[in-house]
Motif scaffolding. Sequence first.
Motif, PDB file in Angstrom:
ATOM      1  N   ILE A  28       0.786  -1.202  -0.034  1.00  0.00           N
ATOM      2  CA  ILE A  28      -0.018   0.090  -0.030  1.00  0.00           C
ATOM      3  C   ILE A  28       1.188   1.046  -0.190  1.00  0.00           C
ATOM      4  CG2 ILE A  28      -1.446   1.220   1.538  1.00  0.00           C
ATOM      5  CD1 ILE A  28      -3.090  -1.103   2.154  1.00  0.00           C
ATOM      6  N   GLU A  29       2.011   1.314   0.775  1.00  0.00           N
ATOM      7  CA  GLU A  29       2.553   2.593   0.965  1.00  0.00           C
ATOM      8  C   GLU A  29       3.472   2.676  -0.213  1.00  0.00           C
ATOM      9  OE1 GLU A  29       2.102   4.980   3.130  1.00  0.00           O
ATOM     10  OE2 GLU A  29       0.576   3.517   4.099  1.00  0.00           O
ATOM     11  N   ARG A  30       4.044   1.676  -0.855  1.00  0.00           N
ATOM     12  CA  ARG A  30       4.870   1.793  -1.818  1.00  0.00           C
ATOM     13  C   ARG A  30       4.068   2.376  -3.054  1.00  0.00           C
ATOM     14  NH1 ARG A  30       8.190  -3.408  -4.237  1.00  0.00           N
ATOM     15  NH2 ARG A  30       9.238  -2.375  -5.718  1.00  0.00           N
ATOM     16  N   CYS A  31       2.880   1.858  -3.372  1.00  0.00           N
ATOM     17  CA  CYS A  31       1.952   2.244  -4.098  1.00  0.00           C
ATOM     18  C   CYS A  31       1.651   3.597  -4.050  1.00  0.00           C
ATOM     19  CB  CYS A  31       0.657   1.219  -4.136  1.00  0.00           C
ATOM     20  SG  CYS A  31      -0.529   1.799  -5.499  1.00  0.00           S
ATOM     21  N   ALA A  32       1.166   4.205  -2.917  1.00  0.00           N
ATOM     22  CA  ALA A  32       0.826   5.478  -2.449  1.00  0.00           C
ATOM     23  C   ALA A  32       2.008   6.358  -2.884  1.00  0.00           C
ATOM     24  CB  ALA A  32       0.333   5.669  -1.079  1.00  0.00           C
ATOM     25  N   GLY A  33       3.239   6.076  -2.485  1.00  0.00           N
ATOM     26  CA  GLY A  33       4.498   6.969  -2.672  1.00  0.00           C
ATOM     27  C   GLY A  33       4.728   7.039  -4.240  1.00  0.00           C
TER      28      GLY A  33
ATOM     29  N   ALA B 227      -8.253  -3.737   5.553  1.00  0.00           N
ATOM     30  CA  ALA B 227      -7.311  -3.756   4.516  1.00  0.00           C
ATOM     31  C   ALA B 227      -7.621  -2.772   3.425  1.00  0.00           C
ATOM     32  CB  ALA B 227      -7.046  -5.162   3.781  1.00  0.00           C
ATOM     33  N   LEU B 228      -8.808  -3.054   2.854  1.00  0.00           N
ATOM     34  CA  LEU B 228      -9.289  -2.046   1.716  1.00  0.00           C
ATOM     35  C   LEU B 228      -9.394  -0.658   2.436  1.00  0.00           C
ATOM     36  CD1 LEU B 228     -12.370  -4.136   0.696  1.00  0.00           C
ATOM     37  CD2 LEU B 228     -10.312  -3.977  -0.755  1.00  0.00           C
ATOM     38  N   ASN B 229      -9.844  -0.205   3.325  1.00  0.00           N
ATOM     39  CA  ASN B 229      -9.943   1.092   3.894  1.00  0.00           C
ATOM     40  C   ASN B 229      -8.510   1.704   4.215  1.00  0.00           C
ATOM     41  OD1 ASN B 229     -12.786   1.240   4.154  1.00  0.00           O
ATOM     42  ND2 ASN B 229     -12.705   0.747   6.116  1.00  0.00           N
ATOM     43  N   ALA B 230      -7.492   0.942   4.251  1.00  0.00           N
ATOM     44  CA  ALA B 230      -5.998   1.258   4.354  1.00  0.00           C
ATOM     45  C   ALA B 230      -5.698   1.730   3.244  1.00  0.00           C
ATOM     46  CB  ALA B 230      -5.418   0.330   5.040  1.00  0.00           C
ATOM     47  N   PHE B 231      -6.002   1.015   2.033  1.00  0.00           N
ATOM     48  CA  PHE B 231      -5.588   1.445   0.591  1.00  0.00           C
ATOM     49  C   PHE B 231      -6.304   2.644   0.145  1.00  0.00           C
ATOM     50  CE2 PHE B 231      -5.740  -0.479  -3.863  1.00  0.00           C
ATOM     51  CZ  PHE B 231      -4.685   0.513  -4.425  1.00  0.00           C
ATOM     52  N   TYR B 232      -7.579   2.592   0.444  1.00  0.00           N
ATOM     53  CA  TYR B 232      -8.274   3.741   0.274  1.00  0.00           C
ATOM     54  C   TYR B 232      -7.685   5.375   0.829  1.00  0.00           C
ATOM     55  CZ  TYR B 232     -12.149   0.725  -1.328  1.00  0.00           C
ATOM     56  OH  TYR B 232     -12.945  -0.523  -1.668  1.00  0.00           O
ATOM     57  N   GLN B 233      -7.337   5.121   2.004  1.00  0.00           N
ATOM     58  CA  GLN B 233      -6.936   6.140   2.967  1.00  0.00           C
ATOM     59  C   GLN B 233      -5.525   6.465   2.274  1.00  0.00           C
ATOM     60  OE1 GLN B 233      -8.542   7.969   5.416  1.00  0.00           O
ATOM     61  NE2 GLN B 233      -6.982   9.310   4.822  1.00  0.00           N
ATOM     62  N   ALA B 234      -4.602   5.680   1.929  1.00  0.00           N
ATOM     63  CA  ALA B 234      -3.280   5.897   1.550  1.00  0.00           C
ATOM     64  C   ALA B 234      -3.443   6.849   0.175  1.00  0.00           C
ATOM     65  CB  ALA B 234      -2.520   4.689   1.508  1.00  0.00           C
TER      66      ALA B 234
ATOM     67  N   GLN C 290      -8.366  14.711  -2.406  1.00  0.00           N
ATOM     68  CA  GLN C 290      -7.352  14.517  -1.571  1.00  0.00           C
ATOM     69  C   GLN C 290      -7.615  14.923  -0.035  1.00  0.00           C
ATOM     70  OE1 GLN C 290      -3.701  15.977  -2.900  1.00  0.00           O
ATOM     71  NE2 GLN C 290      -2.392  15.593  -1.066  1.00  0.00           N
ATOM     72  N   GLY C 291      -7.427  13.914   0.867  1.00  0.00           N
ATOM     73  CA  GLY C 291      -7.762  14.134   2.208  1.00  0.00           C
ATOM     74  C   GLY C 291      -9.309  13.563   2.643  1.00  0.00           C
ATOM     75  N   GLU C 292      -9.655  13.285   1.599  1.00  0.00           N
ATOM     76  CA  GLU C 292     -11.037  12.554   1.735  1.00  0.00           C
ATOM     77  C   GLU C 292     -10.960  11.100   1.560  1.00  0.00           C
ATOM     78  OE1 GLU C 292     -13.896  14.358  -0.702  1.00  0.00           O
ATOM     79  OE2 GLU C 292     -13.943  16.175   0.472  1.00  0.00           O
ATOM     80  N   SER C 293     -11.907  10.161   2.002  1.00  0.00           N
ATOM     81  CA  SER C 293     -11.652   8.778   1.645  1.00  0.00           C
ATOM     82  C   SER C 293     -13.044   8.261   1.793  1.00  0.00           C
ATOM     83  CB  SER C 293     -10.726   7.995   2.821  1.00  0.00           C
ATOM     84  OG  SER C 293     -10.655   6.475   2.391  1.00  0.00           O
ATOM     85  N   THR C 294     -13.354   6.854   1.481  1.00  0.00           N
ATOM     86  CA  THR C 294     -14.287   6.180   1.325  1.00  0.00           C
ATOM     87  C   THR C 294     -14.405   4.870   2.197  1.00  0.00           C
ATOM     88  OG1 THR C 294     -13.630   5.218  -0.679  1.00  0.00           O
ATOM     89  CG2 THR C 294     -15.463   6.807  -0.980  1.00  0.00           C
ATOM     90  N   ASP C 295     -15.435   4.174   2.637  1.00  0.00           N
ATOM     91  CA  ASP C 295     -15.647   3.248   3.459  1.00  0.00           C
ATOM     92  C   ASP C 295     -15.991   1.981   2.781  1.00  0.00           C
ATOM     93  OD1 ASP C 295     -15.595   2.105   6.433  1.00  0.00           O
ATOM     94  OD2 ASP C 295     -17.557   1.699   5.823  1.00  0.00           O
TER      95      ASP C 295
END
Length: 616
Positions: free
Chosen positions: A230-235, A270-277, A335-340
């Motif tokens: 997740i973090e690698r992708c977001a970066g 896990a999905l929410n962590a991806f969305y948030q990142a 940016q800064g918003e997310s979904t559940d």
Amino acid sequence: MRGKKWLLTVVCALLLVGVVCVLGNWLIDPFGVFEASPLQWDSYAQTLNPRGSKVRYISERPGEYDSFVVGSSSAASYLPETLERYYGGSFYNMFHYGADTDYDRELVRYLLEQGEVKRIVLVLGLSDAYALHSKTEGLTAVPDYRVSGENEAAYKLRFLFASPSFAMEKLSSLRKDTEMPQTFDVFLPESGTYDKRLRDVESIGSLQDYLTLHGEDYLSETADTTLPDIERCAGNVAAIREMCEEAGTELTVILTPFCREQIEQYDNDALNAFYQALSDVTDYWNFSITPLTYDERFFYDVTHTRNAAANLVLARIAGDESVGLPDAFGAYCRQGESTDAAQLKKAAGESAYLQNGSATVPILLYHHLDPDQPESETTLHPETFERQMRLLKEQGYTPISFDELIAFVEQGTPLPEKPVMITFDDGYTSNAVYAYPVLRELGFHASIFAIGCSIGHDRYYKDTQYSLTPHFGQTEITEMLDSGLISIGSHTYDMHQWPPYETVKPARENMLPLPGESETEYIDAVRADAAREAETFAAFGIPAPDVIAFPEGAHTTLTDVVLRECGYKVTLTTDESRVNTVVVGLPQTLIDLGRMTVLPGMTDEQLLQYLNERAN
């Protein structure tokens, strides 16, 4: 001395073999690396290694493309022609095998360095959040030196000294190549997309029937359900956004639709962590969980969305109100918003689309009506036809047109309750004399499929002296079309020949290839016939046909491919067992629809039973 000579001979032989292999790899060039190779085959090269060969392809065409789709095979269905319709410009799809946002970042860097880029469409899938990079090793995943920064000579030497098996396989494939895609040439090099001409004309009906045939395609591979990348992708997404901002390039980030079998592997956390990142680093569109998630017909397999599904995504992003879209379809995340994930699943599961997004429509088939001939498979008494039409009226059935059926699939325009379709094949004058007055009185729509070369022939078969059952001409055509109740479709121009009356043998009785006819010859014949039919329709003031009824119901998959290229949206067979399930947003459900020939002696009860089993 003998030993030295023998050793020298062996060494020379090995050197000669090596030279031959190197020269063969350059001449045959299976990976499309060498610009001057005499055997350039871009579709084959892109199938072997899209990372390398696509970069070479666009580098040889400077200025031809100004916008790009980037991503793994999750991006494969995002078609340049659809993107160009909404955004303008000239798009190329740079998707590659294997999730690798490191590569995506470097690819975007390279593209931006080549000149002005108007837009980058970055498409992400679940695989971008877990490690798949190890699955893309070897020559089939080597990036072009212009992207990787590798020395050009070192890069090309890899392919010069590659196993000769690659070159031999290409030569073998050249001998087997045909017009349609095969496993060794699955790309359309001019767009960078998969060649889905065959998959996009496969007949699709109910979800249950589809899964019975294709269920194994949706067995999900086991993945790391913690989504460790997740973090690698977001970066990497953040780096791409920054590069695009600096270059003044528009960036659209899409989290593409996921199939049910994929989503079920991951918990909501896990999905929410991806969305948030993702939302931490960019604006993006989230289509990961929608009503399409729960309908496998919108996916080629567990990881690849159909072109039709990606077209719906792009229509939603562009705000195209002419396209029928499911409710609860896509969320724009600033940016800064997310979904559940739980909310997305709930909205998708409660979507009205799952209940109202499909319809079943039975189609009846008639031919000739005649009060003076005994009833047969192709002839009924006009009183029989009138009785059956009045029965439909009494039972609450509403005959619809093909324009209405197409509008349901393309635009989501609702159909009436208990829809049915009434069709006639061949274009007999009796359709106008006996059927049309009944249809007009009842306000029923019907479609007549005319043989182009027979329109207006009321005495003789074509240019012979053989008599034939009269076919209607301009007077009848004008009256019926002006009513708004009757449409005229194609029954081919001249692919429904009557062998005893034909001088050229073998006669073409239907749309099947003739014995010994090559694929290219057959394609040319179908295209020529479709062009003659369009010209004939125009001469009689008939709208260009987009529905065709196959003579005798006979056709091949190749027939459907060519007809789709000629502009046909609906194809009709004589398969009375087929339940015609059409789906909003899925044009493949209009292909190879079944029809029941209404035969002599059919009782009203039998007719109603057939309709009731196949109507909404």
